[in-house]
Design an enzyme around this catalytic site. Structure first.
Site, PDB file in Angstrom:
ATOM      1  N   THR A  19      15.584 -23.310 -92.567  1.00  0.00           N
ATOM      2  CA  THR A  19      15.564 -24.275 -91.472  1.00  0.00           C
ATOM      3  C   THR A  19      16.865 -24.237 -90.686  1.00  0.00           C
ATOM      4  OG1 THR A  19      13.986 -25.670 -92.640  1.00  0.00           O
ATOM      5  CG2 THR A  19      15.259 -26.716 -90.878  1.00  0.00           C
ATOM      6  N   SER A  86       6.342 -20.012 -97.909  1.00  0.00           N
ATOM      7  CA  SER A  86       5.228 -19.055 -97.891  1.00  0.00           C
ATOM      8  C   SER A  86       5.401 -18.024 -99.007  1.00  0.00           C
ATOM      9  CB  SER A  86       5.071 -18.399 -96.517  1.00  0.00           C
ATOM     10  OG  SER A  86       6.258 -17.810 -96.046  1.00  0.00           O
TER      11      SER A  86
END
Length: 179
Positions: A19, A86
Site C-alpha cells: 500500500t 493475492s
C-alpha cells in the site's frame, strides 16, 4: 506519448509495503496529470468485498473482483494500482487475463516474512502466532510467490523512492534506478 493506462498489481505478504508503494506511485502519476486509483486489498474487504471471508474460494473471488474493477478503470483511461496479498498464482494469472496481458504488470513486493512480522502494523502476525486468528497468509495459509514477476522489490532494503522509480521504469515512464 504517454503509455496506455494499465494495471500495476502489487502482491506480497501483509506489511510488505504494498500500500505504501501503491500510494507513492499514485502520487507520482497524479502529479504528471495521469488519472489513477489505488485499490487496497484491506480497504476493499470492508467495501466491495465485505461479503467475503478468507477461505481459498473467497480469496480467489476477492482477486477476481479487483481484477474486474482494474480492467474497467483501464478501459476508461484510468491507471489502476492494486495492492493486495493475492496469495495464489492461479488468481493472479486470471487477473492478468481479465485485465489483458499487455496492460497488466505484476510486481512482487518480496519483503521477507521476518521483516513483515517486525512491522506488523495491524498486529495480525502477533495474533496469528498466538492462535487468536487463523488463515493469515504466510503463517497459517500459503503464499505462492510469482514465478516470473515483471518486477521484484524488497521494501526491507530498498527505499520507497527506489521502488517507485523501478515501478515507473517498468511502466515505461522513467529510467530504472540501479541498485
Amino acid at each position: 506519448m504517454q503509455p496506455t493506462p494499465s494495471t500495476l498489481w502489487l502482491t506480497g505478504l501483509s506489511a510488505a509495503g504494498k500500500t505504501t508503494l501503491a500510494l507513492a506511485v499514485a502520487e507520482t502519476l497524479t502529479s504528471r496529470g495521469l488519472p489513477c486509483r489505488v485499490l487496497d486489498g484491506g480497504a476493499l474487504r470492508q467495501q466491495l468485498c465485505a461479503d467475503l471471508g478468507f477461505s481459498r474460494a473467497d480469496r480467489s473471488e476477492h482477486a477476481r473482483r479487483v481484477a474486474q474493477w482494474c480492467a474497467q478503470m483501464n478501459n476508461t483511461g484510468t491507471w489502476a494500482i492494486a495492492a493486495l496479498i493475492s496469495p495464489y498464482r492461479e488468481d493472479r494469472e486470471r487477473a492478468r487475463q481479465m485485465v489483458g496481458a499487455s496492460r497488466f504488470f505484476e510486481v512482487h513486493v518480496a519483503t521477507p516474512l521476518p521483516v513483515c512480522e517486525a512491522r506488523d502494523p495491524k498486529g495480525l502476525y502477533r495474533m496469528a502466532r498466538a492462535g487468536t486468528i487463523a488463515n493469515l497468509t504466510g503463517v497459517g495459509e500459503p503464499y505462492e510467490p510469482p514465478l516470473h514477476p515483471q518486477l521484484m522489490v524488497d521494501t526491507g532494503v530498498q527505499s520507497v523512492e527506489e521502488c517507485v522509480a523501478r515501478a515507473l521504469a517498468l511502466l515505461g515512464m522513467q529510467e530504472a534506478v540501479t541498485a
